[in-house]
Write a protein that holds these residues in place. Structure first.
Motif, PDB file in Angstrom:
ATOM      1  N   ARG A 454       0.666  -1.343   0.249  1.00 37.91           N
ATOM      2  CA  ARG A 454      -0.092  -0.028   0.124  1.00 37.91           C
ATOM      3  C   ARG A 454       1.254   1.154  -0.134  1.00 37.91           C
ATOM      4  N   TYR A 455       0.694   2.677  -0.530  1.00 34.67           N
ATOM      5  CA  TYR A 455       1.181   3.891  -0.610  1.00 34.67           C
ATOM      6  C   TYR A 455       0.076   4.534   0.190  1.00 34.67           C
ATOM      7  N   ARG A 456       0.772   5.072   1.330  1.00 33.44           N
ATOM      8  CA  ARG A 456      -0.573   5.604   1.853  1.00 33.44           C
ATOM      9  C   ARG A 456       0.216   6.354   3.040  1.00 33.44           C
ATOM     10  N   GLN A 457      -0.695   6.757   4.430  1.00 33.85           N
ATOM     11  CA  GLN A 457      -0.100   7.601   5.179  1.00 33.85           C
ATOM     12  C   GLN A 457       0.092   7.161   6.354  1.00 33.85           C
ATOM     13  N   GLY A 458       1.267   7.262   6.689  1.00 31.77           N
ATOM     14  CA  GLY A 458       1.977   7.136   8.795  1.00 31.77           C
ATOM     15  C   GLY A 458       2.514   8.040   9.567  1.00 31.77           C
ATOM     16  N   ALA A 459       2.151   7.345  10.314  1.00 34.09           N
ATOM     17  CA  ALA A 459       2.012   7.883  11.667  1.00 34.09           C
ATOM     18  C   ALA A 459       4.207   8.524  11.832  1.00 34.09           C
ATOM     19  N   THR A 460       3.862  10.240  11.857  1.00 35.21           N
ATOM     20  CA  THR A 460       5.120  10.616  11.790  1.00 35.21           C
ATOM     21  C   THR A 460       6.460  10.683  12.620  1.00 35.21           C
ATOM     22  N   ALA A 461       5.700  10.045  13.961  1.00 34.59           N
ATOM     23  CA  ALA A 461       6.765   9.395  15.173  1.00 34.59           C
ATOM     24  C   ALA A 461       7.378   8.138  14.597  1.00 34.59           C
ATOM     25  N   TYR A 462       7.394   7.137  13.916  1.00 33.99           N
ATOM     26  CA  TYR A 462       7.184   6.050  13.754  1.00 33.99           C
ATOM     27  C   TYR A 462       8.571   6.203  12.801  1.00 33.99           C
ATOM     28  N   GLY A 463       9.727   5.622  13.262  1.00 31.79           N
ATOM     29  CA  GLY A 463      11.006   4.864  12.524  1.00 31.79           C
ATOM     30  C   GLY A 463      11.097   4.300  11.636  1.00 31.79           C
ATOM     31  N   ASN A 464      11.471   4.546  10.266  1.00 32.10           N
ATOM     32  CA  ASN A 464      11.288   3.719   9.308  1.00 32.10           C
ATOM     33  C   ASN A 464      12.573   3.787   8.129  1.00 32.10           C
ATOM     34  N   SER A 465      12.048   2.945   6.791  1.00 33.40           N
ATOM     35  CA  SER A 465      13.861   2.851   6.444  1.00 33.40           C
ATOM     36  C   SER A 465      13.250   4.291   4.756  1.00 33.40           C
ATOM     37  N   VAL A 466      14.694   4.558   4.885  1.00 38.22           N
ATOM     38  CA  VAL A 466      14.801   5.533   3.418  1.00 38.22           C
ATOM     39  C   VAL A 466      15.436   5.324   2.244  1.00 38.22           C
ATOM     40  N   ARG A 467      15.667   5.005   1.412  1.00 44.25           N
ATOM     41  CA  ARG A 467      16.209   5.299  -0.356  1.00 44.25           C
ATOM     42  C   ARG A 467      15.968   5.865  -0.768  1.00 44.25           C
ATOM     43  N   CYS A 468      17.033   6.641  -0.971  1.00 39.71           N
ATOM     44  CA  CYS A 468      17.358   8.058  -1.272  1.00 39.71           C
ATOM     45  C   CYS A 468      17.436   7.975  -3.060  1.00 39.71           C
ATOM     46  N   VAL A 469      17.034   9.314  -2.992  1.00 40.96           N
ATOM     47  CA  VAL A 469      17.283   9.440  -4.497  1.00 40.96           C
ATOM     48  C   VAL A 469      18.276  11.062  -5.453  1.00 40.96           C
ATOM     49  N   LYS A 470      18.259  10.961  -6.300  1.00 38.96           N
ATOM     50  CA  LYS A 470      19.349  12.085  -7.184  1.00 38.96           C
ATOM     51  C   LYS A 470      18.819  12.924  -6.465  1.00 38.96           C
ATOM     52  N   GLU A 471      19.416  14.230  -6.432  1.00 37.61           N
ATOM     53  CA  GLU A 471      18.879  15.611  -5.763  1.00 37.61           C
ATOM     54  C   GLU A 471      18.601  15.659  -7.367  1.00 37.61           C
ATOM     55  N   LYS A 472      17.888  16.533  -7.705  1.00 38.75           N
ATOM     56  CA  LYS A 472      17.185  17.732  -8.784  1.00 38.75           C
ATOM     57  C   LYS A 472      17.554  18.758  -8.858  1.00 38.75           C
TER      58      LYS A 472
END
Length: 472
Positions: A454-472
């Motif tokens: 799912r692409y959804r909303q999540g509580a910002t207090a949670y700790g998730n992973s990050v996959r970075c993208v090249k800055e535009k």
């Protein structure tokens, strides 16, 4: 009678105190520009002398119980080390050693093309970066943090290694990610990496000892490659990971609360295929660092207006900030239902459709957290989330490949929650975007399990992973 009295005095005379000789500092480093350090010698052995194996690049000066060790500007391209030995003149066996390192002029400038909160480095090398400005020196979303606290770091006086870690929780190996102590001088921080790949955080403290900013050092010898998808160039691994090999603990990378720049460690246990709790082991590695991890028990300060808890988070980069009310609220930043939360835009993903990197972005120089729509379609109706399961391949190796995007593997690292900290390692993968819903402040995330996505909303207090993208 008098003689008898003297004999009694001799019998009960106090024993001579044990001799000691210690130094207030046993290890320190100096920049390539040179410098000095004054060490306090504490001893009851009378006179003492100083010798060194520094081959001429160090000088020493005694004054009372003070020893000042000085190095001029280094002419070496590599770091050089020496041992200064302090010994008693009366008892040469009574000694203490002070280890000194001076960085070489060949240190790589990590901020030559710009500044960031994260720098990538290789093992066995010397580095320097600009520590006079916060993050990338640009905006702060809508947090009003810069208005209150500014962008410059002119109050810094000393650098300090907060933590260093490898992924398998080997405490001996974790001490070899950073070699020696970082050095702060004239707005720059020098450090040298050791022989182990891993992650570390270096902090800058002010005169009172408070942390004013900190930087993530991502030590990996495996070059990052990029793959294009949805208009972005994506890193081939998670932020902080050493590889992207299915089932390997080094593929996990680090956790981030949405909008914060500082990372938290993933589980220190191997992946499992059956038991859903066996792999959920909190990681408290610090190596030779000074910090302590707090994954539970630290609540946000009860602040309802911008910039909220940002300064609190900056000063305590190893504290996972829970919501003030245990079973309500979603943000570490401010208390619930507040407009400051809804419009925070801490990672800048709402500023522009292509994304906008802020001073809180955790990605390395030249990269950013992907904004809304980078994983799939734009958010749309988020009441139940957007079904993206068809974009993900079969569950194997404790993760799934993003077949509808880069084709790369995404490990299921689990999440850090505000109530049961580390959960579902190896069984769910949750990846932040830089964007949030302006109506409620929840961050957009892609949430993938073995059965659905799912692409959804999540509580910002949670700790998730990050996959970075090249800055535009």
């Amino acid at each position: 009678m008098l003689l008898a009295g003297c004999d009694t005095d001799d019998e009960y005379r106090a024993a001579e105190p044990e001799l000691y000789l210690t130094a207030s500092t046993r290890i320190f480093a100096l920049s390539a520009d040179g410098g000095q350090r004054t060490v306090v010698i504490d001893t009851n052995c009378g006179e003492w002398k100083v010798t060194t194996d520094a081959a001429g690049w160090l000088s020493n000066r005694k004054e009372g119980n003070l020893l000042t060790i000085t190095a001029g500007e280094s002419l070496s391209t590599k770091a050089q080390t020496a041992v200064v030995t302090v010994s008693s003149i009366d008892d040469p066996s009574l000694t203490c050693e002070i280890r000194v390192m001076q960085y070489g002029t060949g240190a790589t400038n990590l901020s030559a093309l710009g500044t960031a909160n994260c720098y990538m480095a290789s093992t066995g090398a010397s580095y320097v970066f600009d520590a006079s400005i916060k993050g990338n020196g640009l905006g702060d979303g809508n947090s009003e943090y810069i208005d209150k606290h500014g962008l410059l770091l002119d109050e810094g006086v000393a650098a300090e290694l907060l933590w260093e870690a490898v992924f398998d929780a080997d405490k001996t190996r974790s001490r070899d990610v950073i070699d020696g102590e970082p050095v702060y001088r004239n707005g720059r921080i020098w450090f040298t990496t050791g022989r182990e790949q891993g992650n570390a955080v270096i902090a800058l403290r002010d005169f009172s000892g408070e942390i004013v900013w900190s930087w993530h050092i991502w030590v990996t010898d495996r070059e990052v490659t990029l793959t294009a998808a949805n208009g972005y160039e994506w890193m081939d691994r998670n932020l902080g990971a050493l590889n992207n090999t299915p089932g390997d603990v080094a593929n996990r990378g680090l956790f981030y609360q949405w909008g914060r720049k500082d990372p938290f460690l993933p589980s220190s246990a191997p992946y499992t295929t059956g038991n859903v709790t066996e792999a959920n082991v909190e990681n408290h590695q610090v190596g030779d660092g000074t910090a302590e991890w707090a994954y539970t028990g630290v609540r946000q300060q009860l602040l309802t207006e911008a910039p909220g808890n940002i300064e609190n988070a900056v000063r305590h980069p190893t504290q996972f900030l829970k919501t003030y009310y245990q079973y309500s609220g979603s943000s570490w930043y401010v208390t619930p239902t507040n407009d400051a939360l809804k419009e925070a835009d801490l990672w800048g993903g709402n500023k522009m459709s292509s994304g906008y990197k802020t001073i809180f972005d955790p990605c390395p120089l030249g990269y950013m957290v992907p904004p809304d729509g980078a994983f799939a379609t734009a958010a749309g109706d988020m009441s139940t989330g957007v079904n993206v399961d068809t974009q993900w391949g079969p569950f194997e190796g404790n993760g799934r490949a993003w077949i509808g995007g880069t084709g790369d593997f995404f490990p299921f690292v689990g999440i850090l929650t505000i109530n049961t900290p580390l959960t579902n390692c190896g069984h769910i993968g949750v990846y932040w975007t830089a964007s949030a819903d302006a109506s409620n402040g929840y961050g957009y995330e892609v949430y993938v399990t073995s059965d659905w996505g799912r692409y959804r909303q999540g509580a910002t207090a949670y700790g998730n992973s990050v996959r970075c993208v090249k800055e535009k």
